[in-house]
Design an enzyme around this catalytic site. Structure first.
Site, short mmCIF file in Angstrom:
data_model
loop_
_atom_site.label_atom_id
_atom_site.label_comp_id
_atom_site.label_asym_id
_atom_site.label_seq_id
_atom_site.Cartn_x
_atom_site.Cartn_y
_atom_site.Cartn_z
N CYS A 71 0.87 -1.18 0.00
CA CYS A 71 0.00 0.00 0.00
C CYS A 71 0.90 1.22 0.00
CB CYS A 71 -0.88 -0.02 1.24
SG CYS A 71 -1.90 1.46 1.47
N CYS A 202 -0.88 3.83 -6.55
CA CYS A 202 -1.70 3.14 -5.56
C CYS A 202 -1.89 1.72 -6.05
CB CYS A 202 -3.05 3.83 -5.39
SG CYS A 202 -4.24 2.92 -4.35
#
Length: 280
Positions: A71, A202
């Site tokens: 992440c 992302c």
């Protein structure tokens, strides 16, 4: 056989699992989606750090030999804290903590984070303009800002938050009119600035790349950092003395040997995993 722990704010880290499995098909995996608290992009650094500690400790208890923070936002907010708390065997407090969590199997745990793929974008652009799609938390993080600072003298870097991208992936809505409308709103400003290379900042975003390619002119390149992260993981595992499994006589498995866990709806996680790795 090594056990690799992977976690993300939600389902996006499956794109990283996919890249790791491509080069390490014979290891065991633990994947945790923190979907009940997703997205991380609007959370404070302290909040994200607390979630990352909780998840990491659970993965260590379950036998993780190394952990991938799959992440970008969590990497920006928490990886320095995780390394301070769990990665230095020379620190007696770290050593005692990790030995207790791992049942005596490890005296430290290494963490692999996401790297902003600005460098390959800057080196490969022909227009001199690159775009970065990311969460607000990633764009404000020191890791991204430092990387950006190394290249913005040589090219123009345009940024945009992928508004609604994470939510689309969490719902499994990767194509169709709604997905195209949401993606277009954040992608078009980068294209209007002349970007010919788009960094996916992302881990959720690679699941929308087909929709992005449909909306973008031909020749626009999208860069997923996950393969580079997977290669770095293997280097760190060798450095840490974590044995990599050899292939078997039947060839590489078609699906990862993974335990899927979620703080939210486990069905959503299972559905996306089965979309990536259909049952045969």
């Amino acid at each position: 056989m090594a056990t690799i722990g992977i976690f993300d704010s939600g389902l996006g880290g499956l794109s990283v699992l996919r890249a790791i499995f491509d080069i390490l098909p014979n290891e065991k995996y633990l994947y945790f989606a923190d979907s009940a608290f997703c997205p991380y992009g609007d959370k404070t650094a302290e909040y994200i750090q607390d979630r990352c500690r909780t998840i990491s400790e659970d993965l260590i208890r379950q036998g993780a030999d190394i952990i991938v923070v799959a992440c970008n936002t969590a990497t920006a907010a928490a990886i320095a804290t995780l390394r301070k708390d769990y990665s230095d065997p020379g620190d007696p407090a770290v050593r005692e903590r990790v030995l207790a969590l791992s049942g005596g199997h490890h005296d430290h745990i290494s963490f692999i984070g996401m790297e902003p793929a600005v460098k390959p974008a800057a080196l490969g652009t022909k227009t001199g303009v690159i775009g970065v799609l990311a969460t607000a938390g990633t764009l404000k993080g020191s890791k991204y800002l430092n990387t950006k600072g190394n290249f913005e003298d040589n090219c123009q870097i345009c940024e945009h938050v992928g508004k609604g991208f994470v939510e689309l992936v969490e719902k499994g809505q990767l194509s169709g009119e709604e997905a195209e409308s949401v993606v277009r709103e954040s992608l078009q400003p980068l294209l209007d600035h002349g970007a010919d290379t788009i960094v996916l900042g992302c881990t959720h975003y690679p699941f929308l790349v087909e929709t992005m390619q449909k909306l973008a002119p031909r020749g626009i390149r999208f860069i997923d950092p996950a393969p580079a992260v997977a290669r770095h993981l293997t280097d760190v595992m060798r450095k840490d003395g974590i044995a990599l499994s050899r292939g078997n006589e039947n060839g590489s498995p078609k699906r990862p040997a993974v335990k899927l866990m979620s703080s939210g709806d486990p069905k959503a996680l299972e559905n996306l995993f089965n979309l990536i790795y259909p049952r045969r």
